[in-house]
Design a protein around this motif. Structure first.
Motif, PDB file in Angstrom:
ATOM      1  N   ASN A 143      36.837  45.015  58.307  1.00  0.00           N
ATOM      2  CA  ASN A 143      35.869  44.589  57.298  1.00  0.00           C
ATOM      3  C   ASN A 143      36.167  43.136  56.952  1.00  0.00           C
ATOM      4  OD1 ASN A 143      33.917  44.505  55.360  1.00  0.00           O
ATOM      5  ND2 ASN A 143      35.151  45.558  53.810  1.00  0.00           N
ATOM      6  N   ARG A 144      35.535  42.223  57.646  1.00  0.00           N
ATOM      7  CA  ARG A 144      35.810  40.809  57.446  1.00  0.00           C
ATOM      8  C   ARG A 144      35.214  40.322  56.136  1.00  0.00           C
ATOM      9  NH1 ARG A 144      34.029  37.181  62.223  1.00  0.00           N
ATOM     10  NH2 ARG A 144      32.038  38.144  61.688  1.00  0.00           N
ATOM     11  N   THR A 145      35.957  39.479  55.455  1.00  0.00           N
ATOM     12  CA  THR A 145      35.471  38.857  54.221  1.00  0.00           C
ATOM     13  C   THR A 145      35.375  37.359  54.417  1.00  0.00           C
ATOM     14  OG1 THR A 145      37.727  38.667  53.367  1.00  0.00           O
ATOM     15  CG2 THR A 145      36.469  40.656  52.763  1.00  0.00           C
ATOM     16  N   CYS A 146      34.664  36.716  53.527  1.00  0.00           N
ATOM     17  CA  CYS A 146      34.435  35.273  53.585  1.00  0.00           C
ATOM     18  C   CYS A 146      35.769  34.524  53.574  1.00  0.00           C
ATOM     19  CB  CYS A 146      33.582  34.856  52.385  1.00  0.00           C
ATOM     20  SG  CYS A 146      33.202  33.094  52.319  1.00  0.00           S
ATOM     21  N   THR A 147      35.867  33.489  54.379  1.00  0.00           N
ATOM     22  CA  THR A 147      37.118  32.740  54.506  1.00  0.00           C
ATOM     23  C   THR A 147      37.228  31.580  53.516  1.00  0.00           C
ATOM     24  OG1 THR A 147      36.115  31.354  56.229  1.00  0.00           O
ATOM     25  CG2 THR A 147      37.327  33.315  56.945  1.00  0.00           C
ATOM     26  N   VAL A 148      36.183  31.356  52.702  1.00  0.00           N
ATOM     27  CA  VAL A 148      36.198  30.228  51.765  1.00  0.00           C
ATOM     28  C   VAL A 148      37.101  30.552  50.580  1.00  0.00           C
ATOM     29  CG1 VAL A 148      34.791  28.789  50.236  1.00  0.00           C
ATOM     30  CG2 VAL A 148      33.892  29.519  52.460  1.00  0.00           C
ATOM     31  N   ILE A 149      37.914  29.558  50.224  1.00  0.00           N
ATOM     32  CA  ILE A 149      38.827  29.704  49.091  1.00  0.00           C
ATOM     33  C   ILE A 149      38.401  28.759  47.980  1.00  0.00           C
ATOM     34  CG2 ILE A 149      41.204  29.463  48.293  1.00  0.00           C
ATOM     35  CD1 ILE A 149      42.118  30.134  51.117  1.00  0.00           C
ATOM     36  N   GLU A 150      38.166  29.312  46.793  1.00  0.00           N
ATOM     37  CA  GLU A 150      37.808  28.524  45.613  1.00  0.00           C
ATOM     38  C   GLU A 150      38.701  28.949  44.452  1.00  0.00           C
ATOM     39  OE1 GLU A 150      33.441  27.201  45.122  1.00  0.00           O
ATOM     40  OE2 GLU A 150      33.271  29.260  45.848  1.00  0.00           O
ATOM     41  N   SER A 151      39.185  27.968  43.706  1.00  0.00           N
ATOM     42  CA  SER A 151      40.074  28.236  42.557  1.00  0.00           C
ATOM     43  C   SER A 151      41.259  29.103  42.977  1.00  0.00           C
ATOM     44  CB  SER A 151      39.282  28.921  41.425  1.00  0.00           C
ATOM     45  OG  SER A 151      38.213  28.113  41.011  1.00  0.00           O
ATOM     46  N   ASP A 152      41.833  28.768  44.126  1.00  0.00           N
ATOM     47  CA  ASP A 152      43.020  29.440  44.644  1.00  0.00           C
ATOM     48  C   ASP A 152      42.780  30.922  44.948  1.00  0.00           C
ATOM     49  OD1 ASP A 152      44.524  27.099  44.434  1.00  0.00           O
ATOM     50  OD2 ASP A 152      45.012  27.509  42.332  1.00  0.00           O
ATOM     51  N   ALA A 153      41.515  31.294  45.106  1.00  0.00           N
ATOM     52  CA  ALA A 153      41.219  32.693  45.424  1.00  0.00           C
ATOM     53  C   ALA A 153      40.201  32.743  46.564  1.00  0.00           C
ATOM     54  CB  ALA A 153      40.664  33.417  44.202  1.00  0.00           C
ATOM     55  N   ARG A 154      40.433  33.676  47.467  1.00  0.00           N
ATOM     56  CA  ARG A 154      39.528  33.837  48.601  1.00  0.00           C
ATOM     57  C   ARG A 154      38.294  34.626  48.191  1.00  0.00           C
ATOM     58  NH1 ARG A 154      41.142  35.556  54.770  1.00  0.00           N
ATOM     59  NH2 ARG A 154      39.043  36.123  55.492  1.00  0.00           N
ATOM     60  N   CYS A 155      37.148  34.201  48.650  1.00  0.00           N
ATOM     61  CA  CYS A 155      35.895  34.869  48.323  1.00  0.00           C
ATOM     62  C   CYS A 155      35.920  36.298  48.883  1.00  0.00           C
ATOM     63  CB  CYS A 155      34.712  34.093  48.900  1.00  0.00           C
ATOM     64  SG  CYS A 155      33.107  34.902  48.652  1.00  0.00           S
ATOM     65  N   PRO A 156      35.637  37.294  48.061  1.00  0.00           N
ATOM     66  CA  PRO A 156      35.715  38.690  48.518  1.00  0.00           C
ATOM     67  C   PRO A 156      34.441  39.189  49.200  1.00  0.00           C
ATOM     68  CG  PRO A 156      35.222  38.641  46.183  1.00  0.00           C
ATOM     69  CD  PRO A 156      35.383  37.202  46.604  1.00  0.00           C
ATOM     70  N   LYS A 157      33.404  38.346  49.275  1.00  0.00           N
ATOM     71  CA  LYS A 157      32.134  38.804  49.831  1.00  0.00           C
ATOM     72  C   LYS A 157      32.214  38.957  51.346  1.00  0.00           C
ATOM     73  CE  LYS A 157      29.394  36.606  46.181  1.00  0.00           C
ATOM     74  NZ  LYS A 157      28.335  35.610  45.894  1.00  0.00           N
ATOM     75  N   LYS A 158      31.325  39.759  51.888  1.00  0.00           N
ATOM     76  CA  LYS A 158      31.309  40.048  53.314  1.00  0.00           C
ATOM     77  C   LYS A 158      30.962  38.791  54.107  1.00  0.00           C
ATOM     78  CE  LYS A 158      29.241  43.089  56.771  1.00  0.00           C
ATOM     79  NZ  LYS A 158      28.269  44.203  57.008  1.00  0.00           N
ATOM     80  N   ALA A 159      31.718  38.561  55.162  1.00  0.00           N
ATOM     81  CA  ALA A 159      31.511  37.365  55.983  1.00  0.00           C
ATOM     82  C   ALA A 159      30.367  37.582  56.958  1.00  0.00           C
ATOM     83  CB  ALA A 159      32.790  37.015  56.739  1.00  0.00           C
ATOM     84  N   GLY A 160      29.702  36.462  57.254  1.00  0.00           N
ATOM     85  CA  GLY A 160      28.620  36.500  58.232  1.00  0.00           C
ATOM     86  C   GLY A 160      28.760  35.332  59.182  1.00  0.00           C
ATOM     87  N   THR A 161      27.748  34.468  59.215  1.00  0.00           N
ATOM     88  CA  THR A 161      27.772  33.313  60.092  1.00  0.00           C
ATOM     89  C   THR A 161      28.909  32.372  59.734  1.00  0.00           C
ATOM     90  OG1 THR A 161      25.366  33.480  60.249  1.00  0.00           O
ATOM     91  CG2 THR A 161      26.374  31.431  61.014  1.00  0.00           C
ATOM     92  N   ARG A 162      29.614  31.887  60.751  1.00  0.00           N
ATOM     93  CA  ARG A 162      30.752  30.973  60.588  1.00  0.00           C
ATOM     94  C   ARG A 162      31.825  31.561  59.657  1.00  0.00           C
ATOM     95  NH1 ARG A 162      30.575  25.724  62.413  1.00  0.00           N
ATOM     96  NH2 ARG A 162      28.648  25.162  63.506  1.00  0.00           N
ATOM     97  N   ARG A 163      31.899  32.882  59.605  1.00  0.00           N
ATOM     98  CA  ARG A 163      32.917  33.582  58.819  1.00  0.00           C
ATOM     99  C   ARG A 163      32.817  33.248  57.333  1.00  0.00           C
ATOM    100  NH1 ARG A 163      38.644  33.061  61.623  1.00  0.00           N
ATOM    101  NH2 ARG A 163      39.046  34.819  60.197  1.00  0.00           N
ATOM    102  N   MET A 164      31.561  32.985  56.882  1.00  0.00           N
ATOM    103  CA  MET A 164      31.303  32.719  55.468  1.00  0.00           C
ATOM    104  C   MET A 164      30.263  33.701  54.958  1.00  0.00           C
ATOM    105  SD  MET A 164      31.183  28.534  55.157  1.00  0.00           S
ATOM    106  CE  MET A 164      30.276  28.225  56.685  1.00  0.00           C
TER     107      MET A 164
END
Length: 252
Positions: free
Chosen positions: A3-24
């Motif tokens: 279950n891949r999640t978004c790879t973007v990190i904001e405020s020292d926390a990784r986005c928990p939403k489901k990843a799609g295109t470009r792993r975002m």
């Protein structure tokens, strides 16, 4: 299956939403497409734009205040609602004008003037009169050049359409295809609602949907005589083609 999640990190926390295109996730991917950076939410802070609008309210100059970009009428948001920037100035200064439009005494609304001294409210009819006075309202062959949506017809073509339709043998749908317009445009031309020749009065009567028993009988009688299309019947009796079809297929 992971279950891949978004790879973007904001405020020292990784986005928990489901990843799609470009792993975002969808949100971060849209930001990346718009701004080139998935963590950027807005190029120009809303506070900066709001300050420009407030300055336009407090100004003491009678000169136009043009809000960039000059290529189109600028927009802004007030209380989460998008609107023309000039209307936003009015809302901030005097409150929501409701169904009224915000007019420009300088006639430079299309250029982006937001000077409160140049603004006043009125009806859409008032706004159209302003456009006529400023020479900004273009119709018919006067369209073109700077007009964003130039017309496909001309007075000459409209005259041809009326002549051919009145002579018979030419259906509105065929004329629409030939002149690359919609059937509704052809109908408005043959009914005299648009492209009216000089010296003639424009037909502003609305197409009627409620027909009397006498009209229904006349429509059926004319249809039985042959040589006429349903659309031509609709134009002849000033009703919609759907109404004609229902009358012909009903015994009422």
């Amino acid at each position: 299956m992971s279950n891949r999640t978004c790879t973007v990190i904001e405020s020292d926390a990784r986005c928990p939403k489901k990843a799609g295109t470009r792993r975002m996730c969808d949100m971060h991917y849209r930001r990346w497409r718009l701004y080139g950076d998935p963590t950027v939410t807005r190029i120009r802070p809303m506070g900066a734009l709001r300050q420009i609008l407030l300055d336009a309210i407090a100004t003491e100059t009678d000169e136009c205040i043009i809000l960039p970009p000059k290529a189109s009428r600028p927009t802004a948001k007030v209380n989460g609602k998008g609107m023309n920037a000039s209307r936003a100035v009015w809302v901030l200064a005097k409150g929501d004008p409701g169904s009224l439009v915000v007019r420009h005494t300088c006639h430079r609304g299309d250029e982006g003037c937001i000077n409160l001294r140049h603004l006043k409210t009125g009806t859409q009819a008032d706004n159209l009169r302003d456009m006529d006075e400023a020479g900004r309202r273009v119709t018919g062959e006067r369209r073109g050049g700077k007009c964003r949506r130039p017309t496909k017809l001309s007075e000459r073509k409209a005259a041809e359409i009326r002549s051919r339709y009145q002579a018979g043998g030419a259906r509105q749908i065929d004329l629409a295809k030939e002149y690359n317009v919609s059937q509704a445009v052809i109908s408005s031309v043959v009914r005299g609602a648009n492209w009216v020749p000089d010296g003639q009065q424009r037909n502003t009567a609305k197409v009627r949907s409620n027909t009397s028993p006498e009209t229904r009988a006349a429509i059926r009688e004319r249809w039985q005589q042959g040589g006429i299309s349903q659309q031509a019947l609709a134009d002849l009796f000033s009703v919609g083609q759907t109404t004609v079809s229902r009358i012909l297929h009903s015994m009422n």
